[in-house]
Design an enzyme around this catalytic site. Structure first.
Site, PDB file in Angstrom:
ATOM      1  N   ASP A  96       0.797  -1.226   0.000  1.00 37.35           N
ATOM      2  CA  ASP A  96       0.000   0.000   0.000  1.00 37.35           C
ATOM      3  C   ASP A  96       0.830   1.277   0.000  1.00 37.35           C
ATOM      4  OD1 ASP A  96       1.046  -0.105   2.554  1.00 37.35           O
ATOM      5  OD2 ASP A  96      -0.845  -0.710   3.502  1.00 37.35           O
ATOM      6  N   GLU A 118      -0.723  -8.941  -1.105  1.00 34.33           N
ATOM      7  CA  GLU A 118      -1.208  -8.357   0.163  1.00 34.33           C
ATOM      8  C   GLU A 118      -2.402  -7.432  -0.108  1.00 34.33           C
ATOM      9  OE1 GLU A 118       0.583  -5.227   2.963  1.00 34.33           O
ATOM     10  OE2 GLU A 118       1.528  -7.037   3.713  1.00 34.33           O
ATOM     11  N   GLU A 132      -1.839   5.180   3.109  1.00 34.45           N
ATOM     12  CA  GLU A 132      -1.892   3.764   2.710  1.00 34.45           C
ATOM     13  C   GLU A 132      -3.307   3.236   2.497  1.00 34.45           C
ATOM     14  OE1 GLU A 132      -0.088   4.971   5.216  1.00 34.45           O
ATOM     15  OE2 GLU A 132       1.999   4.557   4.702  1.00 34.45           O
ATOM     16  N   HIS A 208       7.275   5.273  12.387  1.00 29.13           N
ATOM     17  CA  HIS A 208       7.490   6.057  11.164  1.00 29.13           C
ATOM     18  C   HIS A 208       6.239   6.624  10.517  1.00 29.13           C
ATOM     19  CE1 HIS A 208       5.906   3.252   8.109  1.00 29.13           C
ATOM     20  NE2 HIS A 208       6.306   2.296   8.916  1.00 29.13           N
ATOM     21  N   ARG A 210       3.240   8.345   8.728  1.00 30.54           N
ATOM     22  CA  ARG A 210       2.966   9.745   8.412  1.00 30.54           C
ATOM     23  C   ARG A 210       1.851  10.335   9.283  1.00 30.54           C
ATOM     24  NH1 ARG A 210       4.758  12.298   3.247  1.00 30.54           N
ATOM     25  NH2 ARG A 210       6.208  10.685   2.637  1.00 30.54           N
ATOM     26  N   HIS A 240      14.068   5.031  11.845  1.00 28.17           N
ATOM     27  CA  HIS A 240      13.748   5.212  10.423  1.00 28.17           C
ATOM     28  C   HIS A 240      14.529   6.419   9.895  1.00 28.17           C
ATOM     29  CE1 HIS A 240      11.310   6.129   6.875  1.00 28.17           C
ATOM     30  NE2 HIS A 240      10.718   4.951   7.006  1.00 28.17           N
TER      31      HIS A 240
HETATM   32  C1  UD1 Z   1       7.049   4.776   3.180  1.00 24.31           C
HETATM   33  C2  UD1 Z   1       5.625   4.440   2.757  1.00 24.31           C
HETATM   34  C3  UD1 Z   1       4.887   3.739   3.889  1.00 24.31           C
HETATM   35  C4  UD1 Z   1       5.684   2.557   4.413  1.00 24.31           C
HETATM   36  C5  UD1 Z   1       7.089   3.005   4.787  1.00 24.31           C
HETATM   37  C6  UD1 Z   1       7.936   1.848   5.200  1.00 24.31           C
HETATM   38  C7  UD1 Z   1       4.456   5.983   1.238  1.00 24.31           C
HETATM   39  C8  UD1 Z   1       3.807   7.284   1.091  1.00 24.31           C
HETATM   40  N1  UD1 Z   1       4.914   5.697   2.461  1.00 24.31           N
HETATM   41  O1  UD1 Z   1       6.945   5.731   4.239  1.00 24.31           O
HETATM   42  O2  UD1 Z   1       3.635   3.284   3.419  1.00 24.31           O
HETATM   43  O3  UD1 Z   1       5.032   2.034   5.554  1.00 24.31           O
HETATM   44  O4  UD1 Z   1       7.703   3.613   3.640  1.00 24.31           O
HETATM   45  O5  UD1 Z   1       9.090   2.268   5.873  1.00 24.31           O
HETATM   46  O6  UD1 Z   1       4.582   5.245   0.283  1.00 24.31           O
HETATM   47  N2  UD1 Z   1      14.691   8.039   3.813  1.00 24.31           N
HETATM   48  C9  UD1 Z   1      16.049   7.931   3.589  1.00 24.31           C
HETATM   49  N3  UD1 Z   1      16.552   6.726   3.194  1.00 24.31           N
HETATM   50  C10 UD1 Z   1      15.779   5.624   3.037  1.00 24.31           C
HETATM   51  C11 UD1 Z   1      14.397   5.742   3.285  1.00 24.31           C
HETATM   52  C12 UD1 Z   1      13.867   6.948   3.665  1.00 24.31           C
HETATM   53  O7  UD1 Z   1      16.798   8.884   3.730  1.00 24.31           O
HETATM   54  O8  UD1 Z   1      16.288   4.564   2.688  1.00 24.31           O
HETATM   55  C13 UD1 Z   1      14.139   9.354   4.251  1.00 24.31           C
HETATM   56  C14 UD1 Z   1      14.105  10.374   3.090  1.00 24.31           C
HETATM   57  O9  UD1 Z   1      14.375  11.642   3.613  1.00 24.31           O
HETATM   58  C15 UD1 Z   1      12.665  10.270   2.609  1.00 24.31           C
HETATM   59  C16 UD1 Z   1      11.942  10.057   3.930  1.00 24.31           C
HETATM   60  O10 UD1 Z   1      12.769   9.174   4.664  1.00 24.31           O
HETATM   61  O11 UD1 Z   1      12.249  11.444   1.938  1.00 24.31           O
HETATM   62  C17 UD1 Z   1      10.542   9.479   3.826  1.00 24.31           C
HETATM   63  O12 UD1 Z   1      10.484   8.371   2.937  1.00 24.31           O
HETATM   64  P1  UD1 Z   1       9.050   7.995   2.261  1.00 24.31           P
HETATM   65  O13 UD1 Z   1       9.213   6.770   1.442  1.00 24.31           O
HETATM   66  O14 UD1 Z   1       8.483   9.183   1.584  1.00 24.31           O
HETATM   67  O15 UD1 Z   1       8.104   7.761   3.479  1.00 24.31           O
HETATM   68  P2  UD1 Z   1       8.136   6.681   4.642  1.00 24.31           P
HETATM   69  O16 UD1 Z   1       7.671   7.349   5.879  1.00 24.31           O
HETATM   70  O17 UD1 Z   1       9.419   5.972   4.621  1.00 24.31           O
HETATM   71  N1  UDP Z   2      12.745  -3.868   9.562  1.00 23.22           N
HETATM   72  C1  UDP Z   2      14.100  -4.002   9.288  1.00 23.22           C
HETATM   73  N2  UDP Z   2      14.989  -3.190   9.964  1.00 23.22           N
HETATM   74  C2  UDP Z   2      14.587  -2.261  10.849  1.00 23.22           C
HETATM   75  C3  UDP Z   2      13.193  -2.100  11.095  1.00 23.22           C
HETATM   76  C4  UDP Z   2      12.296  -2.922  10.427  1.00 23.22           C
HETATM   77  O1  UDP Z   2      14.501  -4.843   8.483  1.00 23.22           O
HETATM   78  O2  UDP Z   2      15.438  -1.565  11.411  1.00 23.22           O
HETATM   79  C5  UDP Z   2      11.774  -4.720   8.808  1.00 23.22           C
HETATM   80  C6  UDP Z   2      10.743  -5.442   9.655  1.00 23.22           C
HETATM   81  O3  UDP Z   2      11.201  -6.723  10.030  1.00 23.22           O
HETATM   82  C7  UDP Z   2       9.549  -5.517   8.723  1.00 23.22           C
HETATM   83  C8  UDP Z   2       9.695  -4.293   7.845  1.00 23.22           C
HETATM   84  O4  UDP Z   2      11.042  -3.860   7.987  1.00 23.22           O
HETATM   85  O5  UDP Z   2       9.605  -6.653   7.863  1.00 23.22           O
HETATM   86  C9  UDP Z   2       8.741  -3.225   8.278  1.00 23.22           C
HETATM   87  O6  UDP Z   2       9.061  -2.042   7.667  1.00 23.22           O
HETATM   88  P1  UDP Z   2       8.442  -0.652   8.094  1.00 23.22           P
HETATM   89  O7  UDP Z   2       8.064  -0.699   9.528  1.00 23.22           O
HETATM   90  O8  UDP Z   2       9.389   0.382   7.634  1.00 23.22           O
HETATM   91  O9  UDP Z   2       7.161  -0.547   7.152  1.00 23.22           O
HETATM   92  P2  UDP Z   2       5.651  -1.044   7.284  1.00 23.22           P
HETATM   93  O10 UDP Z   2       5.659  -2.509   7.485  1.00 23.22           O
HETATM   94  O11 UDP Z   2       5.035  -0.285   8.407  1.00 23.22           O
HETATM   95  O12 UDP Z   2       5.058  -0.628   5.983  1.00 23.22           O
END
Ligand code: UD1
Ligand code: UDP
Length: 389
Positions: A96, A118, A132, A208, A210, A240
């Protein structure tokens, strides 16, 4: 050979698509092709490395502090170009995220069939989780095959008039990954080794979402209060990479000897940390699915959950995002042994490790390569309840 284009972009999508990629690679009927949007960069690359996946295409769209519209626009344009170039028989998306929805949309624009891994998770609350809930609903509208992890998600899709024959109950591929990775021998790196081997009770934290951004300060204050009031606990918090989360976490929880603010852990390390924890506090979707199968109680720091199965089985508790409620729930689990043990059960309503296999069999059936529909995944709560350790 049918070209199956797997599209993903974030850490959890990669974890949940990896076993499907490995399954498709073994098949004589499908050629899996991977395109990552890299909506996440470092956190995605960690997963690709653990599963040894080299993407065929990498759109590299991530920007620090990115907006929803920014990800949408960059991903849509890039994915449409790749789909035109590859012309796959099917596009597979997972979950999602914005990558998920945009991947399905790009496939639709080019009249390519979409398989949604999923499918059918719902809270029926537009802004919880945000974005999501709407991403997955829109993906449902665009999908041709719906791989529902559980009966609950199957029923949600039926209520939305998705045709029964287009839904396959497969279990969640996250359990395939969990079983695949957790069976490998593992030694903690030194930074984790000393924490894990200390006599303190370990509490794992992740946060994490939003929709929780404005409440993060309260959430972290509640965790700080736990550390102040329980001198036998140690918080392990792989933070995160979102700069906003990092800032609040560092401000409130930094400089405390019983709080380890860590970089995101690779999946293998994270699973082994989970196994060694007393309790998990999280707003993650994936962690809610994994923890029950490891027998670790979870406080879900969210207002709603689209994963009611573990809640129903009393393996997780929903605390909401109010700091006091989070504190009270966690404090009770730390001090009331009977309450704790009532939640400490190993069970797996989300899958049996064969979800990817069922998805492959469903694809064979869809493309008329097999005349047999795969059997659905079933979970019987009563048979699977194994109480405390
Ligand atoms: C995203 C997904 C969320 C999912 C989550 C898993 C959307 C809108 N959100 O949220 O559904 O649950 O991922 O973790 O699709 N960043 C880094 N390096 C990384 C990853 C993130 O620097 O490897 C930082 C960046 O500044 C980026 C910010 O995190 O802009 C947010 O990343 P983003 O994918 O927009 O949102 P998440 O909160 O990670
Ligand atoms: N996870 C990981 N390292 C971390 C935190 C989480 O590998 O430091 C894994 C966790 O086991 C799970 C997935 O990341 O499988 C969950 O990711 P996240 O919480 O970012 O996203 P969500 O599941 O909420 O979309």
């Amino acid at each position: 050979m049918h070209k199956a284009l797997l599209i993903f972009g974030t850490r959890p999508e990669a974890i949940k698509m990896a076993p499907l990629f490995l399954e498709l690679k073994k098949s004589k009927h499908f050629e899996p092709i991977v395109v990552v949007t890299a909506q996440h960069r470092e956190m995605l690359d960690q997963v690709l490395k653990i599963f040894n996946i080299e993407p065929d295409f990498d759109l590299d769209i991530m920007k620090p502090g990115q907006s929803l519209e920014g990800i949408t626009i960059r991903a849509l344009e890039g994915l449409c170009n790749i789909i035109k170039r590859v012309n796959p028989s099917i596009v597979l998306v997972q979950g999602d995220t914005t990558t998920t929805y945009v991947g399905a949309l790009a496939a639709f624009y080019h009249k390519i069939a979409v398989g949604h891994v999923e499918a059918g998770l719902r809270t029926y609350d537009k802004f919880n989780p945000y974005p999501e809930e709407i991403n997955r609903k829109m993906t449902t509208c665009l999908a041709d095959l719906h791989f529902a992890p559980t009966i609950t998600s199957f029923n949600n899709l039926i209520k939305e008039n998705v045709k029964k024959e287009d839904i396959y109950i497969t279990g969640n591929t996250v359990i395939d990954s969990l079983l695949h990775i957790s069976k490998r021998d593992y030694d903690f790196p030194p930074i984790l080794n000393s924490i894990i081997n200390s006599p303190l009770r370990k509490i794992l934290v992740t946060a994490h979402r939003r929709e929780n951004w404005d409440e993060m300060k309260n959430i972290f204050q509640a965790i700080k209060k736990l550390v102040e009031n329980f001198d036998d606990i140690h918080i392990i918090f792989p933070v995160h990479m979102n700069p906003k989360i990092r800032f609040d976490a560092q401000n409130i929880l930094g400089n405390n000897s019983r709080v380890s603010l860590l970089e995101p852990l690779d999946y293998e390390a994270f699973i082994h940390v989970m196994k060694n924890c007393y309790l998990i506090l999280t707003d993650s979707g994936g962690v809610q699915e994994e923890a029950p199968s490891l027998g670790i109680p979870v406080v879900v720091m969210r207002k709603t959950t689209e994963r009611p199965e573990a809640l129903k089985a009393n393996a997780v508790v929903l605390s909401g995002t109010d700091g006091e409620k989070i504190y009270d729930t966690a404090a009770r689990l730390l001090s009331d042994k009977t309450f704790y043990l009532s939640m400490k059960k190993k069970l797996n309503p989300y899958g049996d490790g064969r979800a990817s296999f069922r998805i492959l069999r469903s694809l064979e059936y869809f493309f008329k390569l097999s005349s047999e529909r795969p059997e659905d995944f079933r979970y019987d709560y009563d048979d699977n309840l194994i109480s405390e350790t």
